[in-house]
Write a protein that holds these residues in place. Sequence first.
Motif, PDB file in Angstrom:
ATOM      1  N   ASP A 136       4.001  -2.010  73.712  1.00 56.05           N
ATOM      2  CA  ASP A 136       4.749  -2.236  72.458  1.00 56.05           C
ATOM      3  C   ASP A 136       5.860  -1.200  72.287  1.00 56.05           C
ATOM      4  OD1 ASP A 136       3.101  -0.106  72.311  1.00 56.05           O
ATOM      5  OD2 ASP A 136       2.375  -0.503  70.284  1.00 56.05           O
ATOM      6  N   HIS A 137       6.441  -0.781  73.393  1.00 52.75           N
ATOM      7  CA  HIS A 137       7.428   0.308  73.375  1.00 52.75           C
ATOM      8  C   HIS A 137       8.651  -0.053  72.518  1.00 52.75           C
ATOM      9  CE1 HIS A 137       8.030   4.007  75.987  1.00 52.75           C
ATOM     10  NE2 HIS A 137       9.018   4.066  75.113  1.00 52.75           N
ATOM     11  N   THR A 138       8.997   0.846  71.616  1.00 52.82           N
ATOM     12  CA  THR A 138      10.252   0.661  70.866  1.00 52.82           C
ATOM     13  C   THR A 138      11.144   1.862  71.141  1.00 52.82           C
ATOM     14  OG1 THR A 138       9.183   1.628  68.943  1.00 52.82           O
ATOM     15  CG2 THR A 138       9.392  -0.766  68.961  1.00 52.82           C
ATOM     16  N   LEU A 139      12.441   1.656  70.981  1.00 50.71           N
ATOM     17  CA  LEU A 139      13.406   2.715  71.260  1.00 50.71           C
ATOM     18  C   LEU A 139      13.527   3.627  70.040  1.00 50.71           C
ATOM     19  CD1 LEU A 139      15.534   3.764  73.317  1.00 50.71           C
ATOM     20  CD2 LEU A 139      17.206   2.330  72.126  1.00 50.71           C
ATOM     21  N   MET A 140      13.242   4.912  70.256  1.00 54.34           N
ATOM     22  CA  MET A 140      13.361   5.892  69.168  1.00 54.34           C
ATOM     23  C   MET A 140      14.808   6.370  69.088  1.00 54.34           C
ATOM     24  SD  MET A 140      10.538   6.389  67.763  1.00 54.34           S
ATOM     25  CE  MET A 140       9.131   5.393  68.059  1.00 54.34           C
ATOM     26  N   THR A 141      15.384   6.278  67.919  1.00 53.71           N
ATOM     27  CA  THR A 141      16.772   6.731  67.784  1.00 53.71           C
ATOM     28  C   THR A 141      16.930   7.626  66.548  1.00 53.71           C
ATOM     29  OG1 THR A 141      17.319   4.761  66.519  1.00 53.71           O
ATOM     30  CG2 THR A 141      17.726   4.642  68.883  1.00 53.71           C
TER      31      THR A 141
ATOM     32  N   ALA B 274       4.078  11.677  80.843  1.00 54.52           N
ATOM     33  CA  ALA B 274       4.424  12.686  81.842  1.00 54.52           C
ATOM     34  C   ALA B 274       5.275  12.055  82.939  1.00 54.52           C
ATOM     35  CB  ALA B 274       3.165  13.306  82.418  1.00 54.52           C
ATOM     36  N   ASP B 275       4.999  10.770  83.233  1.00 56.69           N
ATOM     37  CA  ASP B 275       5.824  10.013  84.185  1.00 56.69           C
ATOM     38  C   ASP B 275       6.835   9.200  83.390  1.00 56.69           C
ATOM     39  OD1 ASP B 275       4.262  10.617  86.524  1.00 56.69           O
ATOM     40  OD2 ASP B 275       2.723   9.323  85.641  1.00 56.69           O
ATOM     41  N   LEU B 276       7.568   8.362  84.097  1.00 54.01           N
ATOM     42  CA  LEU B 276       8.459   7.442  83.404  1.00 54.01           C
ATOM     43  C   LEU B 276       7.713   6.124  83.225  1.00 54.01           C
ATOM     44  CD1 LEU B 276      11.825   8.162  85.240  1.00 54.01           C
ATOM     45  CD2 LEU B 276      10.836   9.285  83.251  1.00 54.01           C
ATOM     46  N   GLU B 277       7.415   5.813  81.962  1.00 55.64           N
ATOM     47  CA  GLU B 277       6.610   4.619  81.682  1.00 55.64           C
ATOM     48  C   GLU B 277       7.157   3.842  80.490  1.00 55.64           C
ATOM     49  OE1 GLU B 277       2.334   6.751  82.728  1.00 55.64           O
ATOM     50  OE2 GLU B 277       2.726   6.030  80.709  1.00 55.64           O
ATOM     51  N   ILE B 278       6.916   2.550  80.510  1.00 58.18           N
ATOM     52  CA  ILE B 278       7.181   1.716  79.340  1.00 58.18           C
ATOM     53  C   ILE B 278       5.822   1.169  78.896  1.00 58.18           C
ATOM     54  CG2 ILE B 278       8.281  -0.409  78.500  1.00 58.18           C
ATOM     55  CD1 ILE B 278      10.371   1.710  79.045  1.00 58.18           C
TER      56      ILE B 278
ATOM     57  N   LYS C 234      17.415   8.472  86.378  1.00 56.92           N
ATOM     58  CA  LYS C 234      16.368   7.507  86.729  1.00 56.92           C
ATOM     59  C   LYS C 234      15.733   6.915  85.458  1.00 56.92           C
ATOM     60  CE  LYS C 234      13.582   6.186  90.226  1.00 56.92           C
ATOM     61  NZ  LYS C 234      14.048   5.454  91.371  1.00 56.92           N
ATOM     62  N   GLU C 235      15.476   7.790  84.492  1.00 55.98           N
ATOM     63  CA  GLU C 235      14.859   7.342  83.233  1.00 55.98           C
ATOM     64  C   GLU C 235      15.783   6.366  82.504  1.00 55.98           C
ATOM     65  OE1 GLU C 235      12.918  10.408  80.992  1.00 55.98           O
ATOM     66  OE2 GLU C 235      13.440   9.446  79.112  1.00 55.98           O
ATOM     67  N   GLU C 236      17.069   6.660  82.527  1.00 54.53           N
ATOM     68  CA  GLU C 236      18.022   5.787  81.828  1.00 54.53           C
ATOM     69  C   GLU C 236      18.124   4.415  82.502  1.00 54.53           C
ATOM     70  OE1 GLU C 236      21.673   7.761  80.890  1.00 54.53           O
ATOM     71  OE2 GLU C 236      20.622   9.279  79.711  1.00 54.53           O
TER      72      GLU C 236
ATOM     73  N   ARG D 173      19.905  11.965  73.975  1.00 56.68           N
ATOM     74  CA  ARG D 173      19.000  11.002  74.630  1.00 56.68           C
ATOM     75  C   ARG D 173      17.785  11.688  75.252  1.00 56.68           C
ATOM     76  NH1 ARG D 173      23.881   9.346  76.171  1.00 56.68           N
ATOM     77  NH2 ARG D 173      23.825   9.823  78.386  1.00 56.68           N
ATOM     78  N   HIS D 174      17.944  12.968  75.645  1.00 59.60           N
ATOM     79  CA  HIS D 174      16.840  13.657  76.323  1.00 59.60           C
ATOM     80  C   HIS D 174      16.562  15.026  75.685  1.00 59.60           C
ATOM     81  CE1 HIS D 174      16.991  10.563  79.404  1.00 59.60           C
ATOM     82  NE2 HIS D 174      18.300  10.717  79.406  1.00 59.60           N
ATOM     83  N   PRO D 175      16.227  15.021  74.382  1.00 60.78           N
ATOM     84  CA  PRO D 175      16.017  16.323  73.718  1.00 60.78           C
ATOM     85  C   PRO D 175      14.873  17.131  74.327  1.00 60.78           C
ATOM     86  CG  PRO D 175      15.304  14.505  72.310  1.00 60.78           C
ATOM     87  CD  PRO D 175      16.027  13.893  73.457  1.00 60.78           C
ATOM     88  N   MET D 176      13.841  16.406  74.845  1.00 56.88           N
ATOM     89  CA  MET D 176      12.709  17.131  75.431  1.00 56.88           C
ATOM     90  C   MET D 176      13.153  17.867  76.699  1.00 56.88           C
ATOM     91  SD  MET D 176       8.919  15.731  76.307  1.00 56.88           S
ATOM     92  CE  MET D 176       8.414  15.370  74.651  1.00 56.88           C
ATOM     93  N   TYR D 177      13.996  17.226  77.490  1.00 54.44           N
ATOM     94  CA  TYR D 177      14.491  17.884  78.699  1.00 54.44           C
ATOM     95  C   TYR D 177      15.395  19.065  78.317  1.00 54.44           C
ATOM     96  CZ  TYR D 177      12.748  13.696  81.094  1.00 54.44           C
ATOM     97  OH  TYR D 177      11.951  12.688  81.565  1.00 54.44           O
ATOM     98  N   THR D 178      16.134  18.913  77.223  1.00 55.13           N
ATOM     99  CA  THR D 178      16.966  20.031  76.751  1.00 55.13           C
ATOM    100  C   THR D 178      16.072  21.230  76.418  1.00 55.13           C
ATOM    101  OG1 THR D 178      18.490  18.439  75.791  1.00 55.13           O
ATOM    102  CG2 THR D 178      18.715  20.709  75.049  1.00 55.13           C
TER     103      THR D 178
ATOM    104  N   PRO E 185      15.329  13.972  66.460  1.00 56.79           N
ATOM    105  CA  PRO E 185      15.980  14.613  67.607  1.00 56.79           C
ATOM    106  C   PRO E 185      16.667  13.610  68.531  1.00 56.79           C
ATOM    107  CG  PRO E 185      13.585  14.656  67.850  1.00 56.79           C
ATOM    108  CD  PRO E 185      13.873  14.166  66.469  1.00 56.79           C
ATOM    109  N   TYR E 186      16.247  12.332  68.449  1.00 55.54           N
ATOM    110  CA  TYR E 186      16.826  11.297  69.328  1.00 55.54           C
ATOM    111  C   TYR E 186      18.091  10.662  68.748  1.00 55.54           C
ATOM    112  CZ  TYR E 186      12.886  11.847  72.347  1.00 55.54           C
ATOM    113  OH  TYR E 186      11.992  12.392  73.221  1.00 55.54           O
ATOM    114  N   SER E 187      18.495  11.113  67.557  1.00 55.25           N
ATOM    115  CA  SER E 187      19.658  10.462  66.938  1.00 55.25           C
ATOM    116  C   SER E 187      20.970  10.867  67.602  1.00 55.25           C
ATOM    117  CB  SER E 187      19.700  10.751  65.439  1.00 55.25           C
ATOM    118  OG  SER E 187      19.855  12.128  65.244  1.00 55.25           O
TER     119      SER E 187
END
Length: 217
Positions: A121-126, A114-118, A174-176, A134-139, A129-131
């Motif tokens: 073991d965070h990995t970048l999803m690409t 819900a916040d901006l967190e890392i 900010k997230e980026e 970058r912000h499909p959820m915000y869309t 929808p992320y392909s």
Amino acid sequence: MVEELLFRILFVAIWTIFAGVRIYYRRKSTKPTDTGDAPQIKKKQKLGWMLLVLSIGILGMIISIIVYLLMPLWILWFPIPLPSLVRWIGVILGFCTVPFLVWIHRTLGRFWAADLEIKEDHTLMTSGPYSRIRHPMYTVFILFTLSALLIASNLFVTVFAIIVILMFYPISIKEEEMMLDQFGDEYRDYIQRTGRFLPSLRQVKISDSDQGIENSK
Ligand code: SAH
């Protein structure tokens, strides 16, 4: 007046389903993993004034929607006389956001926050929808808010909806910054081939030019 009642019922249905999906995945993403540990947070970014303005927007929207739903005359007080067809487009748009929200949550899994967190073991999803975005959820949130604005066709809902929609832009910046700090060049490359809220055409162009290079070899 019958159509107005129908809009209200559909409005409640869309919000209930959307909120249900959201609550389900929220619980799922904060549940302990198979190893029994709760997901560990490595970094947290404060949203500050953005969270405050977003909360005011959401709260204002909810209050005006409750008033819109409960007061039959409300629509006559501060109407924005949108044609019926436009409001029906809002209904379709609202329902269409739900499968996308599910898809995005399933892809992001426990990296959602819900916040901006890392997470540790965070990995970048690409993928999925992320392909391309970058912000499909915000869309999806923007489209969902837009659907509420269209269905209610009411001045107060519109004002708060616009506040909510506008806030996703500074939040995404900010997230980026946080993602760049964490993933560096990997995220820089990812920015190159994706769009912020809409699919980027650049990925197509890059693969086209790759194709050209391949062909000329
Ligand atoms: N802005 C994204 C995600 C919203 S949820 C969207 O609109 O789809 C916010 C969390 O998602 C952030 O805490 C961030 O750590 C995480 N996140 C954002 N993009 C991500 C990605 N591509 N891969 C993994 N995690 C990501």
